[in-house]
Design a protein around this motif. Structure first.
Motif, PDB file in Angstrom:
ATOM      1  N   SER A 345       0.807  -1.222   0.000  1.00  0.00           N
ATOM      2  CA  SER A 345       0.000   0.000   0.000  1.00  0.00           C
ATOM      3  C   SER A 345       0.839   1.269   0.000  1.00  0.00           C
ATOM      4  O   SER A 345       0.520   2.229  -0.710  1.00  0.00           O
ATOM      5  N   ALA A 346       1.928   1.278   0.782  1.00  0.00           N
ATOM      6  CA  ALA A 346       2.703   2.514   0.939  1.00  0.00           C
ATOM      7  C   ALA A 346       3.856   2.629  -0.050  1.00  0.00           C
ATOM      8  O   ALA A 346       4.109   3.711  -0.593  1.00  0.00           O
ATOM      9  N   HIS A 347       4.567   1.538  -0.301  1.00  0.00           N
ATOM     10  CA  HIS A 347       5.758   1.605  -1.147  1.00  0.00           C
ATOM     11  C   HIS A 347       5.456   1.354  -2.621  1.00  0.00           C
ATOM     12  O   HIS A 347       5.913   2.099  -3.483  1.00  0.00           O
ATOM     13  N   LEU A 348       4.705   0.307  -2.908  1.00  0.00           N
ATOM     14  CA  LEU A 348       4.455  -0.050  -4.299  1.00  0.00           C
ATOM     15  C   LEU A 348       3.208   0.631  -4.867  1.00  0.00           C
ATOM     16  O   LEU A 348       3.126   0.897  -6.062  1.00  0.00           O
ATOM     17  N   GLN A 349       2.232   0.890  -4.015  1.00  0.00           N
ATOM     18  CA  GLN A 349       1.021   1.615  -4.406  1.00  0.00           C
ATOM     19  C   GLN A 349       0.344   0.973  -5.629  1.00  0.00           C
ATOM     20  O   GLN A 349      -0.029   1.636  -6.588  1.00  0.00           O
ATOM     21  N   VAL A 350       0.202  -0.362  -5.587  1.00  0.00           N
ATOM     22  CA  VAL A 350      -0.417  -1.101  -6.697  1.00  0.00           C
ATOM     23  C   VAL A 350      -1.918  -1.214  -6.468  1.00  0.00           C
ATOM     24  O   VAL A 350      -2.374  -1.357  -5.339  1.00  0.00           O
ATOM     25  N   GLU A 351      -2.683  -1.159  -7.543  1.00  0.00           N
ATOM     26  CA  GLU A 351      -4.142  -1.193  -7.444  1.00  0.00           C
ATOM     27  C   GLU A 351      -4.765  -2.400  -8.137  1.00  0.00           C
ATOM     28  O   GLU A 351      -5.775  -2.928  -7.672  1.00  0.00           O
ATOM     29  N   GLN A 352      -4.193  -2.837  -9.252  1.00  0.00           N
ATOM     30  CA  GLN A 352      -4.842  -3.900 -10.026  1.00  0.00           C
ATOM     31  C   GLN A 352      -4.996  -5.194  -9.244  1.00  0.00           C
ATOM     32  O   GLN A 352      -5.922  -5.966  -9.473  1.00  0.00           O
ATOM     33  N   VAL A 381       6.472  -6.274  -7.746  1.00  0.00           N
ATOM     34  CA  VAL A 381       7.758  -5.704  -8.152  1.00  0.00           C
ATOM     35  C   VAL A 381       8.140  -6.227  -9.539  1.00  0.00           C
ATOM     36  O   VAL A 381       8.588  -5.468 -10.411  1.00  0.00           O
ATOM     37  N   ARG A 382       7.968  -7.500  -9.757  1.00  0.00           N
ATOM     38  CA  ARG A 382       8.342  -8.083 -11.048  1.00  0.00           C
ATOM     39  C   ARG A 382       7.531  -7.479 -12.188  1.00  0.00           C
ATOM     40  O   ARG A 382       8.082  -7.191 -13.269  1.00  0.00           O
ATOM     41  N   PHE A 383       6.262  -7.271 -11.977  1.00  0.00           N
ATOM     42  CA  PHE A 383       5.458  -6.657 -13.037  1.00  0.00           C
ATOM     43  C   PHE A 383       5.823  -5.179 -13.221  1.00  0.00           C
ATOM     44  O   PHE A 383       5.814  -4.675 -14.350  1.00  0.00           O
ATOM     45  N   LEU A 384       6.145  -4.469 -12.139  1.00  0.00           N
ATOM     46  CA  LEU A 384       6.547  -3.071 -12.263  1.00  0.00           C
ATOM     47  C   LEU A 384       7.836  -2.936 -13.064  1.00  0.00           C
ATOM     48  O   LEU A 384       8.000  -2.003 -13.853  1.00  0.00           O
ATOM     49  N   ILE A 385       8.752  -3.856 -12.853  1.00  0.00           N
ATOM     50  CA  ILE A 385      10.038  -3.804 -13.541  1.00  0.00           C
ATOM     51  C   ILE A 385       9.928  -4.354 -14.965  1.00  0.00           C
ATOM     52  O   ILE A 385      10.378  -3.731 -15.935  1.00  0.00           O
ATOM     53  N   TYR A 386       9.347  -5.523 -15.102  1.00  0.00           N
ATOM     54  CA  TYR A 386       9.274  -6.204 -16.390  1.00  0.00           C
ATOM     55  C   TYR A 386       8.215  -5.577 -17.300  1.00  0.00           C
ATOM     56  O   TYR A 386       8.346  -5.544 -18.515  1.00  0.00           O
ATOM     57  N   GLY A 387       7.174  -5.062 -16.665  1.00  0.00           N
ATOM     58  CA  GLY A 387       6.042  -4.558 -17.429  1.00  0.00           C
ATOM     59  C   GLY A 387       4.976  -5.622 -17.534  1.00  0.00           C
ATOM     60  O   GLY A 387       5.280  -6.803 -17.701  1.00  0.00           O
ATOM     61  N   GLY A 388       3.755  -5.214 -17.426  1.00  0.00           N
ATOM     62  CA  GLY A 388       2.647  -6.158 -17.556  1.00  0.00           C
ATOM     63  C   GLY A 388       1.500  -5.484 -18.270  1.00  0.00           C
ATOM     64  O   GLY A 388       1.122  -4.370 -17.914  1.00  0.00           O
ATOM     65  N   ARG A 389       1.021  -6.101 -19.304  1.00  0.00           N
ATOM     66  CA  ARG A 389      -0.104  -5.507 -20.027  1.00  0.00           C
ATOM     67  C   ARG A 389      -1.281  -5.367 -19.064  1.00  0.00           C
ATOM     68  O   ARG A 389      -1.677  -6.333 -18.400  1.00  0.00           O
TER      69      ARG A 389
END
Length: 570
Positions: A345-352, A381-389
């Protein structure tokens, strides 16, 4: 074939004149605050003063079912505030001795006479909380026989107070405007406002046949107030299906809405998102524009309505817990779960991934939740770095959330297997990390701190406690505008290096204060003293070229695979 949608360009005061309008009884209350009313008045005043030919006030969506009074699905705030403006103009005209003009405003735009009872009936009725106050106090005319008694009625709710404040604000606005004018032009100034609101201050009136039609129209128009209106429509539909258990439905909805306020921001938008995520865990992937139709198709009876609202009320605490590692829910969980919640919630701030987080928080036992949440950090982290559709992630996370919500996947290892072909492998992740460019400083700080902990053999390196960013800075070793001491490095190379993680270092603010564009040799002396190993290692480099930066990032990439692993003890 019956016409499903109607579109009409109409002056907003003319819309009031055309007939009665009603805010559904259980729709949200009057919400505009001082700044909203101020902007409304000032923008309109500029248009009126400059005789601007047309002023577009947006879209109003009405639900028209048969011969019933049209209900306002979107536009309540603008319509109610326009009524307040006209009421206060009417009062000022009465004060100027223009009784006939004032009465025409009252009967044309504000109130009509019920022939049977001879009572004044408001052209716009608000919801259950606001209507009596709006009718008796806000629309009251100084000519009413009970005016003094009515206007002394105190506000009972926050929304009543907002109506009173908006009314007082409008009264002050027109008095101040008239005080700047000669006496003989004051009535003309007020009537110019009325004429402008009737003929030139336009809205697009969209008429739809039902709640789902309104919901779909919002998706198309993408108008302001969208999510709030969608939440209201869903609420009203559910209440319409509650039958003899309406009071129970209202209590459950109020409980859900009150809890959702804890998320912050637009509570109605948050409520709509929560209901969609809940629906995903029960029914599978659902886009926002599909939610109303899905609920309408499935929740068709009194029993199903109460079941759905009971389920929503039962899950809201788990959902709120995803936004705060300090939520009481996590007190019985292993500390690592609380830490991973904070990371997400605080560091990655991912929603999907949130529907899947919700399903696991609600249905997994403590041991499986601990494994799953650590896995979610690694995936993110892996999707943030690698990219994810985006579409792929939405689809797969929704599928997994549904499988967890329907108990088809009850173990973290099953989740891992279900996502294996979609999550970047160690090799793919390392290769992507070696060349990744990171534009968000909060992510760069997190990546470096986590790798720092991994190299220090921390058992949970992916968890990084929140730090004071004013004390720990993110330093770019090669500056954006290097001076002559950086030798042959040109501006293009410097720009290319700015978002490479290999060119970034953690450094205490006191040490970083004067580094700026200093030479690499001067910076090295500061880096060597750093308590961060990933920063201190920079001091061992003889030079700092683009090649040195890329080699450092390759080393960070090798550590990244160990920092965010996909393995755990089954």
């Amino acid at each position: 074939m019956a016409k499903k949608f109607g579109f009409e360009d109409k002056g907003i005061a003319d819309l009031l004149r055309a007939g009665r309008l009603a805010v559904p009884p259980n729709q949200r209350s009057y919400a505009w605050q001082e700044r909203h009313v101020k902007n409304f008045l000032e923008d309109l005043n500029e248009a009126v003063t400059n005789s601007t030919q047309d002023y577009f006030l947006g879209t109003v969506v009405l639900i028209q079912q048969g011969r019933e009074t049209p209900s306002i699905a979107d536009g309540q705030q603008r319509i109610a505030t326009t009524s307040i403006v006209l009421a206060r103009i009417r009062d000022e005209l009465l004060g100027l001795g223009r009784e006939l003009s004032a009465r025409s405003i009252d009967t044309d735009f504000l109130r009509t006479v019920d022939r049977a009872t001879e009572a004044m009936t408001a052209r716009v009725s608000l919801n259950l909380e606001d209507n009596e106050f709006f009718r008796r106090v806000i629309l009251a005319s100084p000519e009413d026989h009970d005016h003094a008694v009515a206007t002394a009625m105190p506000p009972q709710r926050t929304s009543n107070l907002r109506l009173k404040e908006a009314s007082d604000q409008c009264a002050r606005f027109f008095r101040e405007g008239m005080n700047r004018l000669p006496d003989h032009t004051r009535a003309e100034y007020l009537l110019k406002w009325v004429d402008y609101l009737q003929h030139q201050c336009s809205v697009i009136v969209v008429t739809v046949p039902d709640e789902v039609g309104a919901y779909r129209m919002f998706e198309t128009l993408n108008d302001r107030g969208l999510k709030a209106s969608q939440a209201d429509i869903l609420k009203n539909y559910l209440f319409s299906k509650a039958g003899s258990r309406l009071n129970e439905a209202v209590t459950l909805w109020t409980t859900i809405a009150s809890e959702i306020e804890g998320i912050g921001g637009d509570e109605n938008a948050s409520l709509l998102t929560y209901l969609r995520h809940l629906w995903i865990t029960k029914k599978g992937g659902t886009k926002e524009r599909e939610l109303a139709a899905e609920i309408r198709s499935d929740v068709t009876s009194e029993r199903r309505t109460i079941e759905f609202l009971t389920d929503a009320a039962g899950g809201v605490s788990d959902y709120l817990a995803l936004s705060s590692s300090r939520h009481p829910k996590w007190e019985t969980y292993p500390p690592s779960v609380r830490q991973n919640i904070e990371t997400l919630s605080a560091h990655l701030q991912v929603e999907q991934i949130k529907p899947l987080l919700f399903a696991v928080a609600r249905y997994y036992d403590l041991a499986e939740a601990e494994k799953a949440f650590r896995l979610f950090v690694a995936w993110s982290v892996r999707f943030l770095i690698y990219g994810g559709r985006g579409g792929m992630l939405d689809t797969q996370y929704s599928l997994r959330a549904h499988e967890v919500g329907t108990r088809r996947i009850a173990r973290a290892r099953e989740l891992r297997e279900a996502m294996r072909e979609y999550v970047p492998s160690d090799t793919a992740f390392q290769q992507a990390f070696a060349t990744a460019r990171v534009s968000r400083s909060y992510l760069a700080r997190y990546y470096l701190r986590a790798i720092e902990k991994q190299r220090a053999a921390d058992p949970q390196p992916e968890y990084v406690p929140n730090e004071d960013v004013s004390q720990i800075n993110l330093e770019h070793v090669l500056p954006l505008n290097p001076n002559a001491t950086w030798g042959s490095i040109d501006a293009e190379q410097a720009r290319s290096a700015q978002r490479l993680l290999g060119n970034m270092a953690l450094i205490r603010e006191a040490d970083n204060r004067d580094l700026g564009n200093k030479s690499f040799e001067e910076k090295k002396a500061v880096y060597a003293r750093s308590g961060y190993a990933t920063t201190a290692e920079i001091a061992s480099s003889e030079s700092w070229t683009l090649g040195d930066i890329e080699r450092r990032q390759e080393g960070l990439a090798a550590s990244a695979v160990q920092t965010w692993p996909l393995t755990f003890a089954d």
